[in-house]
Scaffold this motif. Sequence first.
Motif, PDB file in Angstrom:
ATOM      1  N   THR A  80      -6.548  -5.562   5.682  1.00 20.45           N
ATOM      2  CA  THR A  80      -7.059  -6.265   4.509  1.00 20.45           C
ATOM      3  C   THR A  80      -8.211  -7.190   4.891  1.00 20.45           C
ATOM      4  O   THR A  80      -8.521  -7.373   6.073  1.00 20.45           O
ATOM      5  CB  THR A  80      -5.912  -7.049   3.820  1.00 20.45           C
ATOM      6  OG1 THR A  80      -6.379  -7.555   2.568  1.00 20.45           O
ATOM      7  CG2 THR A  80      -5.418  -8.191   4.697  1.00 20.45           C
ATOM      8  N   ARG A  99       2.603   1.164  -7.417  1.00 23.76           N
ATOM      9  CA  ARG A  99       3.938   1.055  -6.812  1.00 23.76           C
ATOM     10  C   ARG A  99       4.488   2.428  -6.457  1.00 23.76           C
ATOM     11  O   ARG A  99       5.132   2.598  -5.416  1.00 23.76           O
ATOM     12  CB  ARG A  99       4.877   0.326  -7.769  1.00 23.76           C
ATOM     13  CG  ARG A  99       4.570  -1.171  -7.918  1.00 23.76           C
ATOM     14  CD  ARG A  99       5.685  -1.903  -8.621  1.00 23.76           C
ATOM     15  NE  ARG A  99       5.800  -1.496 -10.012  1.00 23.76           N
ATOM     16  CZ  ARG A  99       5.136  -2.068 -11.018  1.00 23.76           C
ATOM     17  NH1 ARG A  99       4.311  -3.076 -10.779  1.00 23.76           N
ATOM     18  NH2 ARG A  99       5.301  -1.652 -12.267  1.00 23.76           N
ATOM     19  N   ASP A 152      -5.258  -5.641  -2.218  1.00 27.93           N
ATOM     20  CA  ASP A 152      -4.246  -5.890  -3.239  1.00 27.93           C
ATOM     21  C   ASP A 152      -3.085  -6.685  -2.638  1.00 27.93           C
ATOM     22  O   ASP A 152      -2.196  -6.130  -1.981  1.00 27.93           O
ATOM     23  CB  ASP A 152      -3.750  -4.554  -3.798  1.00 27.93           C
ATOM     24  CG  ASP A 152      -2.833  -4.714  -5.006  1.00 27.93           C
ATOM     25  OD1 ASP A 152      -2.262  -5.811  -5.168  1.00 27.93           O
ATOM     26  OD2 ASP A 152      -2.674  -3.741  -5.760  1.00 27.93           O
ATOM     27  N   LEU A 153      -3.076  -7.989  -2.872  1.00 27.74           N
ATOM     28  CA  LEU A 153      -2.040  -8.849  -2.297  1.00 27.74           C
ATOM     29  C   LEU A 153      -0.659  -8.522  -2.853  1.00 27.74           C
ATOM     30  O   LEU A 153       0.338  -8.560  -2.120  1.00 27.74           O
ATOM     31  CB  LEU A 153      -2.374 -10.323  -2.569  1.00 27.74           C
ATOM     32  CG  LEU A 153      -3.623 -10.865  -1.872  1.00 27.74           C
ATOM     33  CD1 LEU A 153      -3.876 -12.310  -2.297  1.00 27.74           C
ATOM     34  CD2 LEU A 153      -3.489 -10.769  -0.362  1.00 27.74           C
ATOM     35  N   GLN A 154      -0.576  -8.195  -4.135  1.00 28.83           N
ATOM     36  CA  GLN A 154       0.715  -7.856  -4.737  1.00 28.83           C
ATOM     37  C   GLN A 154       1.304  -6.613  -4.083  1.00 28.83           C
ATOM     38  O   GLN A 154       2.519  -6.526  -3.879  1.00 28.83           O
ATOM     39  CB  GLN A 154       0.565  -7.636  -6.241  1.00 28.83           C
ATOM     40  CG  GLN A 154       0.280  -8.916  -7.025  1.00 28.83           C
ATOM     41  CD  GLN A 154       0.264  -8.680  -8.521  1.00 28.83           C
ATOM     42  OE1 GLN A 154      -0.002  -7.579  -8.978  1.00 28.83           O
ATOM     43  NE2 GLN A 154       0.551  -9.727  -9.275  1.00 28.83           N
ATOM     44  N   LEU A 155       0.464  -5.662  -3.752  1.00 28.78           N
ATOM     45  CA  LEU A 155       0.931  -4.451  -3.083  1.00 28.78           C
ATOM     46  C   LEU A 155       1.514  -4.790  -1.716  1.00 28.78           C
ATOM     47  O   LEU A 155       2.603  -4.328  -1.354  1.00 28.78           O
ATOM     48  CB  LEU A 155      -0.231  -3.457  -2.931  1.00 28.78           C
ATOM     49  CG  LEU A 155       0.129  -2.068  -2.393  1.00 28.78           C
ATOM     50  CD1 LEU A 155       0.793  -1.242  -3.484  1.00 28.78           C
ATOM     51  CD2 LEU A 155      -1.118  -1.353  -1.883  1.00 28.78           C
ATOM     52  N   THR A 199      -6.510  -2.297   2.072  1.00 28.10           N
ATOM     53  CA  THR A 199      -6.388  -2.754   0.696  1.00 28.10           C
ATOM     54  C   THR A 199      -6.704  -4.241   0.598  1.00 28.10           C
ATOM     55  O   THR A 199      -6.590  -4.979   1.577  1.00 28.10           O
ATOM     56  CB  THR A 199      -4.964  -2.495   0.156  1.00 28.10           C
ATOM     57  OG1 THR A 199      -4.892  -2.890  -1.218  1.00 28.10           O
ATOM     58  CG2 THR A 199      -3.918  -3.263   0.952  1.00 28.10           C
ATOM     59  N   GLU A 203       2.771  -7.524  -0.659  1.00 30.08           N
ATOM     60  CA  GLU A 203       3.981  -8.340  -0.714  1.00 30.08           C
ATOM     61  C   GLU A 203       5.243  -7.504  -0.918  1.00 30.08           C
ATOM     62  O   GLU A 203       6.354  -7.988  -0.715  1.00 30.08           O
ATOM     63  CB  GLU A 203       3.848  -9.372  -1.840  1.00 30.08           C
ATOM     64  CG  GLU A 203       2.854 -10.486  -1.502  1.00 30.08           C
ATOM     65  CD  GLU A 203       2.566 -11.392  -2.687  1.00 30.08           C
ATOM     66  OE1 GLU A 203       3.077 -11.084  -3.796  1.00 30.08           O
ATOM     67  OE2 GLU A 203       1.830 -12.378  -2.517  1.00 30.08           O
ATOM     68  N   GLN A 204       5.077  -6.232  -1.264  1.00 29.35           N
ATOM     69  CA  GLN A 204       6.233  -5.372  -1.520  1.00 29.35           C
ATOM     70  C   GLN A 204       6.785  -4.731  -0.252  1.00 29.35           C
ATOM     71  O   GLN A 204       7.842  -4.100  -0.290  1.00 29.35           O
ATOM     72  CB  GLN A 204       5.856  -4.273  -2.514  1.00 29.35           C
ATOM     73  CG  GLN A 204       5.454  -4.807  -3.880  1.00 29.35           C
ATOM     74  CD  GLN A 204       5.044  -3.701  -4.817  1.00 29.35           C
ATOM     75  OE1 GLN A 204       5.764  -2.726  -5.020  1.00 29.35           O
ATOM     76  NE2 GLN A 204       3.870  -3.836  -5.409  1.00 29.35           N
ATOM     77  N   PRO A 222      -0.891  -0.869 -12.036  1.00 29.26           N
ATOM     78  CA  PRO A 222       0.179  -1.363 -11.160  1.00 29.26           C
ATOM     79  C   PRO A 222       1.397  -0.444 -11.043  1.00 29.26           C
ATOM     80  O   PRO A 222       1.904  -0.255  -9.922  1.00 29.26           O
ATOM     81  CB  PRO A 222       0.539  -2.719 -11.786  1.00 29.26           C
ATOM     82  CG  PRO A 222      -0.740  -3.174 -12.422  1.00 29.26           C
ATOM     83  CD  PRO A 222      -1.358  -1.924 -12.968  1.00 29.26           C
TER      84      PRO A 222
END
Length: 219
Positions: free
Chosen positions: A34, A174, A196-199, A194, A201-202, A170
């Motif tokens: 990232t 996922r 995409d921080l939300q990605l 990426t 975090e999963q 989104p």
Amino acid sequence: MFRFENVGLRYGMGPEILRDISLHIPERSFQFLTGPSGAGKTTLLRLLFLALKPTRGLITVFGKDRALITRKELPHLRRRIGVVFQDFRLLDHMTTYENVALPLRIRGRDESSYRDDVIDLLKWVGLGERMHVLPPILSGGEKQRAAIARALIEQPEILLADEPTGNVDPPLARRLLRLFIELNRLGTAVVIATHDLQLMEQVDARRMILSEGRLDVHD
């Protein structure tokens, strides 16, 4: 699988785009790459895919010194590396099935030896009912999954994905992430570039953060 030691890269006489990059990518590992736009993520992926040579430093690929790899050896090594590009690079005049099977056709394989494998893989990525459709008819998410299937058809030891969820919503992001996690569980190392921080975090995975040409690794 890969080891970089103090790697630098510049184009021509310009400034270094990557500076003093040191990293290692073990077998069966999962990591995110990232950093801000323009930081050099795609360039670093191109080094991993053996599409570029470093200006300085040492890169070891599957136990081989990158500087000693001959042009004749490159195709064999690249078959061990799957790549999903941002622009998909699907051929519009070929069906989804034909696009995914293309790497095997180029190698001269007879269709009877791979047809079932291609169909099974398309079903695995959720495109079993879209295998005879041309890319212009596919949605962005379907094109992305077709590109992933094509990258996987030769059963690579490592998959490099450049912003694989950048053009999808989104829920689909996922779903794609679950595909990468399952692939990793089956034994393939995965590197996802990426922002995409939300990605990220999963998944509990290593993060390689590239900024201003330098890499900071967080295990």
